[in-house]
Design a protein around this motif. Structure first.
Motif, PDB file in Angstrom:
ATOM      1  N   ALA A   1      82.854 -74.465  31.991  1.00  0.00           N
ATOM      2  CA  ALA A   1      82.882 -73.166  31.282  1.00  0.00           C
ATOM      3  C   ALA A   1      81.579 -72.974  30.276  1.00  0.00           C
ATOM      4  CB  ALA A   1      84.083 -73.280  30.312  1.00  0.00           C
ATOM      5  N   THR A   2      81.101 -73.937  29.740  1.00  0.00           N
ATOM      6  CA  THR A   2      79.923 -73.926  28.964  1.00  0.00           C
ATOM      7  C   THR A   2      78.628 -73.207  29.974  1.00  0.00           C
ATOM      8  OG1 THR A   2      80.829 -75.846  27.834  1.00  0.00           O
ATOM      9  CG2 THR A   2      78.310 -75.274  27.378  1.00  0.00           C
ATOM     10  N   LEU A   3      78.624 -73.994  31.147  1.00  0.00           N
ATOM     11  CA  LEU A   3      77.752 -73.623  31.847  1.00  0.00           C
ATOM     12  C   LEU A   3      77.825 -72.119  32.256  1.00  0.00           C
ATOM     13  CD1 LEU A   3      76.909 -76.406  34.351  1.00  0.00           C
ATOM     14  CD2 LEU A   3      75.332 -75.298  32.978  1.00  0.00           C
ATOM     15  N   GLU A   4      79.065 -71.605  32.622  1.00  0.00           N
ATOM     16  CA  GLU A   4      79.304 -70.477  33.191  1.00  0.00           C
ATOM     17  C   GLU A   4      79.084 -69.226  31.974  1.00  0.00           C
ATOM     18  OE1 GLU A   4      82.987 -70.848  35.378  1.00  0.00           O
ATOM     19  OE2 GLU A   4      81.747 -69.992  37.132  1.00  0.00           O
ATOM     20  N   LYS A   5      79.461 -69.692  30.789  1.00  0.00           N
ATOM     21  CA  LYS A   5      79.115 -68.758  29.848  1.00  0.00           C
ATOM     22  C   LYS A   5      77.765 -67.973  29.786  1.00  0.00           C
ATOM     23  CE  LYS A   5      81.025 -70.444  26.102  1.00  0.00           C
ATOM     24  NZ  LYS A   5      81.445 -70.802  24.815  1.00  0.00           N
ATOM     25  N   THR A   6      76.843 -69.297  29.932  1.00  0.00           N
ATOM     26  CA  THR A   6      75.367 -68.849  29.849  1.00  0.00           C
ATOM     27  C   THR A   6      74.839 -67.883  31.141  1.00  0.00           C
ATOM     28  OG1 THR A   6      75.399 -71.091  29.048  1.00  0.00           O
ATOM     29  CG2 THR A   6      73.037 -69.950  29.194  1.00  0.00           C
ATOM     30  N   ALA A   7      75.412 -68.505  32.116  1.00  0.00           N
ATOM     31  CA  ALA A   7      75.175 -67.719  33.370  1.00  0.00           C
ATOM     32  C   ALA A   7      75.651 -66.293  33.675  1.00  0.00           C
ATOM     33  CB  ALA A   7      75.634 -68.720  34.698  1.00  0.00           C
ATOM     34  N   ARG A   8      76.892 -66.096  33.228  1.00  0.00           N
ATOM     35  CA  ARG A   8      77.604 -64.804  33.143  1.00  0.00           C
ATOM     36  C   ARG A   8      76.554 -63.878  32.217  1.00  0.00           C
ATOM     37  NH1 ARG A   8      80.156 -61.555  36.173  1.00  0.00           N
ATOM     38  NH2 ARG A   8      80.970 -63.532  37.117  1.00  0.00           N
TER      39      ARG A   8
ATOM     40  N   SER B   1      69.149 -59.723  37.760  1.00  0.00           N
ATOM     41  CA  SER B   1      68.050 -59.673  38.438  1.00  0.00           C
ATOM     42  C   SER B   1      67.757 -61.250  38.802  1.00  0.00           C
ATOM     43  CB  SER B   1      66.865 -59.290  37.308  1.00  0.00           C
ATOM     44  OG  SER B   1      66.568 -60.371  36.301  1.00  0.00           O
ATOM     45  N   PHE B   2      66.812 -61.301  39.718  1.00  0.00           N
ATOM     46  CA  PHE B   2      66.432 -62.980  40.262  1.00  0.00           C
ATOM     47  C   PHE B   2      65.762 -63.738  39.160  1.00  0.00           C
ATOM     48  CE2 PHE B   2      67.609 -60.862  44.323  1.00  0.00           C
ATOM     49  CZ  PHE B   2      68.098 -61.657  44.697  1.00  0.00           C
ATOM     50  N   ASN B   3      65.104 -62.920  38.149  1.00  0.00           N
ATOM     51  CA  ASN B   3      64.431 -63.656  37.139  1.00  0.00           C
ATOM     52  C   ASN B   3      65.700 -64.235  36.091  1.00  0.00           C
ATOM     53  OD1 ASN B   3      62.062 -63.064  37.678  1.00  0.00           O
ATOM     54  ND2 ASN B   3      61.645 -61.407  36.344  1.00  0.00           N
ATOM     55  N   ALA B   4      66.769 -63.475  35.903  1.00  0.00           N
ATOM     56  CA  ALA B   4      67.850 -64.029  35.293  1.00  0.00           C
ATOM     57  C   ALA B   4      68.212 -65.165  35.842  1.00  0.00           C
ATOM     58  CB  ALA B   4      68.944 -62.911  34.825  1.00  0.00           C
ATOM     59  N   LEU B   5      68.504 -65.291  37.243  1.00  0.00           N
ATOM     60  CA  LEU B   5      68.959 -66.409  38.079  1.00  0.00           C
ATOM     61  C   LEU B   5      68.181 -67.398  37.780  1.00  0.00           C
ATOM     62  CD1 LEU B   5      70.148 -65.241  41.539  1.00  0.00           C
ATOM     63  CD2 LEU B   5      71.587 -66.126  39.592  1.00  0.00           C
ATOM     64  N   GLU B   6      66.764 -67.199  37.406  1.00  0.00           N
ATOM     65  CA  GLU B   6      65.734 -68.505  37.306  1.00  0.00           C
ATOM     66  C   GLU B   6      66.137 -69.011  35.975  1.00  0.00           C
ATOM     67  OE1 GLU B   6      61.607 -67.659  38.106  1.00  0.00           O
ATOM     68  OE2 GLU B   6      61.011 -69.082  36.663  1.00  0.00           O
ATOM     69  N   ASP B   7      66.424 -68.181  34.897  1.00  0.00           N
ATOM     70  CA  ASP B   7      66.744 -68.791  33.852  1.00  0.00           C
ATOM     71  C   ASP B   7      67.915 -69.567  33.623  1.00  0.00           C
ATOM     72  OD1 ASP B   7      64.542 -67.432  32.519  1.00  0.00           O
ATOM     73  OD2 ASP B   7      65.726 -65.592  31.908  1.00  0.00           O
ATOM     74  N   ASN B   8      68.909 -68.846  34.477  1.00  0.00           N
ATOM     75  CA  ASN B   8      69.982 -69.483  34.724  1.00  0.00           C
ATOM     76  C   ASN B   8      70.029 -70.926  35.212  1.00  0.00           C
ATOM     77  OD1 ASN B   8      72.836 -69.619  35.129  1.00  0.00           O
ATOM     78  ND2 ASN B   8      72.905 -67.752  36.406  1.00  0.00           N
TER      79      ASN B   8
END
Lengths: 205, 205
Positions: free
Chosen positions: A80-87, A94-101
């Motif tokens: 849940a902690t990981l997914e909150k950030t990911a979401r 964007s794919f840059n957001a995926l990189e941060d993720n």
């Protein structure tokens, strides 16, 4: 400044004051994350959990029936902690957001070195295997959302699943190989996703 | 024409004649491969193994001490079979040989649907986890041999490890998604390896 009663970083302090049930539950989960993040499920004893949290065995059992139930709740909390950030990061699609993720994910996995083994074997607990599999499927959905493809080909979906496989392997490599950096892994992960999607399209057409 | 005494495809026939110990051992391993390839380790009983092989429990125990030892020997046999083909194909050190190789792997994994789960959880048997991990490492070495890079960067090695992750995920996708073909998977796998290697180089430089 935080009010001192909300500090949840130490089991010792935790034991010495009254806490609201939700706060204590969260504090126990954080301690569980540290313990199960550091070593395998079988290697952590209930006594160790109680000692680290500074609580009695009956109190732990009041919140979480036993070690396995506690373990399942800790994995749930970690995901849940990981997914909150990911979401949050995926909202800009964007794919840059995926990189941060991925940077967040790899940092978390390096801080919790038992996680890489856990992802593979689920600590032998079927509920945890199901939690991890559900996490994988939600990650695939998140990427498909970013792709904004309403009717993706099965080859595209397979490529995104494979990207999960890449990320899980990378998390393990980051532990095994000190020369690799999290920044490299995050950028490689993003490029790998684009490359796998391109390969899936190239092959299917 | 094969001499009839060498036929090892049926447990019934197997029971009815005397076999050389090595032949019988191999025949038992083949039956184990069918059983453990079809369902999970826990779901296969010793009685079922004996029934399928048409042998008594003491005879099975004579060859393999118990169910777990038998299971470990079956996994060993499966990996050795796969690697014999892989090694032969990799001798020409080309990526096309790797594609053929992957076709063999995906065909094997589709014929043994319990294999994909086994790769993830090792049936909860630590020896099997070690066997699978060693298989992964040898696969990485084989690819590095094909690349003919004597001193690969850790990023390149990581990319090859990730390719293992891709292949394991693909094997599971081929079971989950009937629209995917083994030919597609083999070509995608080859392209994915090239793409991952390119991404690793692009990012590390």
């Amino acid at each position: 400044m935080k009010p001192p009663g909300r500090r949840t970083d130490s089991g010792d302090r935790l034991a010495k004051r009254r806490m609201a049930p939700d706060d204590r539950r969260l504090a126990l989960l954080e301690i569980g994350l540290k313990l199960f993040g550091a070593k395998a499920y079988e290697a952590v004893s209930i006594d160790e959990i109680c000692r680290a949290a500074g609580v009695s065995r009956p109190l732990l059992q009041h919140y979480f029936r036993g070690k396995q139930t506690f373990f399942i709740a800790v994995v749930d909390h970690a995901i849940a902690t990981l997914e909150k950030t990911a979401r949050r990061q995926a909202e800009d699609r964007s794919f840059n957001a995926l990189e941060d993720n991925m940077r967040v994910f790899f940092t978390f996995m390096r801080e919790h070195p038992a996680g890489a083994t856990l992802i593979k074997g689920s600590g032998g607990v079927p509920e945890v295997a199901a939690q991890i599999e559900a996490f994988r499927l939600r990650t695939v959905d998140l990427v498909l959302e970013v792709l904004a493809d309403d009717d993706p080909a099965p080859e595209t979906v397979a490529a995104v699943h494979c990207w999960n496989g890449v990320n899980e392997t990378l998390a393990a490599r980051l532990l095994a190989e000190p020369h690799l950096t999290i920044d490299w892994a995050a950028r490689f992960s993003r490029d790998a996703l684009l490359a796998l999607l391109a390969a899936a399209e190239g092959v299917s057409s």
